[in-house]
Write an enzyme that holds these catalytic residues in place. Structure first.
Site, PDB file in Angstrom:
ATOM      1  N   LEU A 123     -33.628   2.571  20.972  1.00 19.12           N
ATOM      2  CA  LEU A 123     -33.783   2.711  19.514  1.00 19.12           C
ATOM      3  C   LEU A 123     -34.010   1.373  18.829  1.00 19.12           C
ATOM      4  CD1 LEU A 123     -31.903   4.929  17.082  1.00 19.12           C
ATOM      5  CD2 LEU A 123     -31.545   2.481  16.788  1.00 19.12           C
ATOM      6  N   LEU A 124     -34.961   1.373  17.942  1.00 14.67           N
ATOM      7  CA  LEU A 124     -35.191   0.226  17.051  1.00 14.67           C
ATOM      8  C   LEU A 124     -34.760   0.658  15.660  1.00 14.67           C
ATOM      9  CD1 LEU A 124     -38.593  -1.662  16.553  1.00 14.67           C
ATOM     10  CD2 LEU A 124     -37.579  -0.361  14.693  1.00 14.67           C
TER      11      LEU A 124
ATOM     12  N   ASP B 229     -33.364  -1.856  12.000  1.00 16.02           N
ATOM     13  CA  ASP B 229     -33.793  -2.860  11.010  1.00 16.02           C
ATOM     14  C   ASP B 229     -34.561  -4.060  11.591  1.00 16.02           C
ATOM     15  OD1 ASP B 229     -31.830  -1.250   9.973  1.00 16.02           O
ATOM     16  OD2 ASP B 229     -30.491  -2.879   9.414  1.00 16.02           O
TER      17      ASP B 229
ATOM     18  N   TYR C 231     -25.106  -7.017  14.502  1.00 13.50           N
ATOM     19  CA  TYR C 231     -25.751  -6.248  13.434  1.00 13.50           C
ATOM     20  C   TYR C 231     -26.734  -7.128  12.642  1.00 13.50           C
ATOM     21  CZ  TYR C 231     -23.080  -1.896  13.940  1.00 13.50           C
ATOM     22  OH  TYR C 231     -22.567  -0.699  14.372  1.00 13.50           O
ATOM     23  N   SER C 232     -27.348  -6.523  11.637  1.00 14.61           N
ATOM     24  CA  SER C 232     -28.481  -7.139  10.947  1.00 14.61           C
ATOM     25  C   SER C 232     -28.173  -8.462  10.256  1.00 14.61           C
ATOM     26  CB  SER C 232     -29.011  -6.178   9.889  1.00 14.61           C
ATOM     27  OG  SER C 232     -29.708  -5.163  10.529  1.00 14.61           O
TER      28      SER C 232
ATOM     29  N   ARG D 142     -21.596  -6.387   5.449  1.00 15.64           N
ATOM     30  CA  ARG D 142     -22.504  -6.798   6.536  1.00 15.64           C
ATOM     31  C   ARG D 142     -23.875  -7.219   6.014  1.00 15.64           C
ATOM     32  NH1 ARG D 142     -21.457  -1.247   7.607  1.00 15.64           N
ATOM     33  NH2 ARG D 142     -23.087   0.092   6.764  1.00 15.64           N
ATOM     34  N   ASP D 143     -24.735  -7.605   6.955  1.00 18.35           N
ATOM     35  CA  ASP D 143     -26.150  -7.908   6.733  1.00 18.35           C
ATOM     36  C   ASP D 143     -26.348  -9.195   5.921  1.00 18.35           C
ATOM     37  OD1 ASP D 143     -26.323  -5.452   7.970  1.00 18.35           O
ATOM     38  OD2 ASP D 143     -26.767  -4.356   6.130  1.00 18.35           O
TER      39      ASP D 143
ATOM     40  N   GLU E   2     -26.711  -1.539   1.718  1.00 19.69           N
ATOM     41  CA  GLU E   2     -27.020  -2.248   2.956  1.00 19.69           C
ATOM     42  C   GLU E   2     -28.181  -3.215   2.727  1.00 19.69           C
ATOM     43  OE1 GLU E   2     -25.676   0.577   6.576  1.00 19.69           O
ATOM     44  OE2 GLU E   2     -27.644   1.056   5.802  1.00 19.69           O
TER      45      GLU E   2
HETATM   46  C1  FRU Z   1     -29.003  -0.523   8.287  1.00 14.67           C
HETATM   47  C2  FRU Z   1     -27.790  -0.884   9.142  1.00 14.67           C
HETATM   48  C3  FRU Z   1     -27.202  -2.214   8.726  1.00 14.67           C
HETATM   49  C4  FRU Z   1     -26.505  -2.650   9.983  1.00 14.67           C
HETATM   50  C5  FRU Z   1     -27.448  -2.172  11.050  1.00 14.67           C
HETATM   51  C6  FRU Z   1     -26.795  -1.777  12.348  1.00 14.67           C
HETATM   52  O1  FRU Z   1     -29.855   0.350   8.917  1.00 14.67           O
HETATM   53  O2  FRU Z   1     -26.817   0.149   9.071  1.00 14.67           O
HETATM   54  O3  FRU Z   1     -26.358  -2.143   7.605  1.00 14.67           O
HETATM   55  O4  FRU Z   1     -26.312  -4.028  10.042  1.00 14.67           O
HETATM   56  O5  FRU Z   1     -28.137  -1.062  10.503  1.00 14.67           O
HETATM   57  O6  FRU Z   1     -27.765  -1.500  13.316  1.00 14.67           O
END
Ligand code: FRU
Length: 484
Positions: free
Chosen positions: A43-44, A46, A105-106, A165-166, A224
């Site tokens: 899976l791909l 972000d 994560y992102s 996050r992110d 997000e």
């Molecule tokens: C958005 C998200 C981000 C998170 C990442 C995890 O699609 O939920 O908030 O960092 O995907 O894969």
């Protein structure tokens, strides 16, 4: 649909041998894309860490190697010299420390003269599956090697839930300060953006406060992938509010949109004119990321995940899912974002076909000039109408409907999307790939991005209306090689 156990989803990838057969299998799929970035396996989601450095565009994607499931996330790297042709570079950030034990994560990138710095969320979970998100750092050197800092830059703020996050890194020249913005959720479950700041490069970050966005205090329960892009003389706040219903978005609850205004870094206030616009009026677009440094203050380049959280797609059964959108040029006109295909996509054009053609090539562009009403069927077969595009001049509405394709999916979110245009429809550029369609309306006024999965009989074209133009077969621009 396959059921995954937690152990299967969070299995650590030890060697390429564990996924090479899966890769060999999935590259045979008729839905592998010709000019869109797609996962080598699994899976791909972000796009992450998009930056230009020493002649190359570096980009990563969120990757779960095992199948079409959200599990242990890695960053996988792709590279390009022109933003059009991409090659697979191999695994980027691995979740190999305690602070990121359940996923890298992102996040985003910052480039210095020497090298690239990647900021990401370490998704830590303890034995009771309690989550602690950390903001972490990796240095990518010019030889391509990655060096993870042994400690995170900072941990979570106690005043928000576990959803923080992110990281988006921003250097604000005016006050010589580094800012890291994070998507967050308040304790009473509202979407928020929080800021950390430091005067020292990659050190001493302290909590700076919550971003004030007047009128958006109750707008979804989590935001997000936030970012602020400075384009021309405005700032654009881009984010993804979750669990929110919006007008004309069917039953979708996850959105990617923006506000235009001015960012005041001293008071952490985003002054805006009150209108949240979705970035894309199609079905499958989320978690957009802009390149950190394109070297032109009046433009940005944006790429997004051509997918959505909590959605499933026909290739899930083949153990792969997701791809990225085409990278797009962003400019500002009349306080709206204008999204256009990058000029370089014209170089992919191969032979031309007349509009009367009965069969569309798997990868193609339709460049159409329209007067009056339009009724189009794309990817049509003898017994299915395919994807339809209709324009009604009286109300200036354009409607995309994918309910007449043989393979239907995410039906519960609604299968048609309608948009009222500000001016008459006069131009469409439609980019079709093996399993996607991107429809650019009136040179950037609106954009509809969608996955579609035509069967081998679904390549027909019918155009009713006063239309002139050209169809171009498009060349391949992504290599489907296995690089670990
Ligand atoms: C958005 C998200 C981000 C998170 C990442 C995890 O699609 O939920 O908030 O960092 O995907 O894969």
């Amino acid at each position: 649909m396959k059921q995954w156990t937690k152990e299967e989803r969070y299995r650590v990838l030890q060697s390429p041998d564990e996924i090479i057969d899966l890769h060999r299998q999935i590259v045979k799929s008729p839905y592998r894309q010709h000019y869109h970035i797609q996962p080598i396996t699994g899976l791909l989601n972000d796009p992450n860490g998009f930056v230009y450095h020493n002649g190359y565009w570096h980009l990563f994607y969120q990757w779960c190697p095992w199948g079409a499931v959200h599990g242990l996330k890695y960053w996988y790297e792709v590279q390009s010299e022109d933003l059009i042709h991409w090659i697979n570079m191999g695994v980027g950030i691995k979740p190999d420390h305690d602070f990121d034990n359940k996923g890298a994560y992102s996040g985003s990138a910052l480039v210095t003269e020497q090298s690239i710095y990647l900021y990401y969320t370490g998704n830590h979970r303890d034995e009771n599956w309690q989550r602690t998100p950390y903001t972490c750092l990796v240095n990518m050197r010019d030889d391509g090697s990655l060096h993870k800092y042994s400690k995170p830059l900072f941990g979570p703020s106690p005043n928000y839930t576990e959803h923080q996050r992110d990281p988006k890194i921003i250097y604000h020249k005016e006050n010589e300060t580094y800012y890291i913005m994070l998507g967050a959720q308040s304790r009473d479950h509202h979407g928020r953006i929080i800021f950390y700041k430091s005067k020292t490069f990659n050190k001493d970050y302290e909590f700076a406060g919550e971003l004030k966005v007047e009128g958006y205090e109750d707008f979804g329960d989590m935001w997000e992938c936030p970012s602020i892009e400075h384009i021309g003389d405005v700032d654009v706040l881009i984010f993804c509010p979750q669990h929110l219903k919006l007008k004309d978005r069917g039953n979708s609850i996850h959105h990617n949109g923006y506000l235009i205004g001015h960012m005041d870094y001293e008071t952490l206030t985003f002054h805006h004119d009150g209108s949240f616009h979705v970035l894309d009026f199609g079905f499958d677009s989320y978690a957009a990321e802009c390149c950190a440094n394109i070297g032109d203050d009046n433009k940005a380049v944006l790429i997004a995940w051509m997918g959505l959280p909590d959605a499933s797609y026909p290739t899930d059964d083949e153990d792969w899912s997701g791809c990225l959108t085409m990278p797009r040029e962003l400019t500002i006109q009349n306080r709206r974002l204008i999204q256009k295909p990058l000029k370089g996509f014209e170089d992919l054009r191969q032979e031309t076909l007349p509009l009367a053609t009965k069969t569309l090539p798997t990868a193609c562009e339709l460049d159409l000039h329209i007067t009056g009403a339009l009724d189009m069927q794309l990817c049509k077969s003898d017994d299915h109408d395919g994807l339809t595009i209709r324009y009604e001049p009286v109300h200036r509405t354009i409607t995309i409907d994918r309910s007449h394709m043989h393979k239907r999916f995410n039906i519960e979110q609604g299968e048609s999307r309608m948009r009222q245009l500000h001016q008459d429809l006069n131009h469409l550029r439609i980019f079709i790939d093996a399993s996607s369609i991107e429809i650019y309306v009136n040179d950037g006024e609106a954009l509809f991005t969608s996955r579609i999965f035509p069967t081998k009989d679904e390549h027909g074209l019918v155009i009713k209306g006063q239309v002139e133009g050209q169809i171009y077969a498009l060349d391949r621009a992504v290599k489907d090689n296995f690089q670990f």
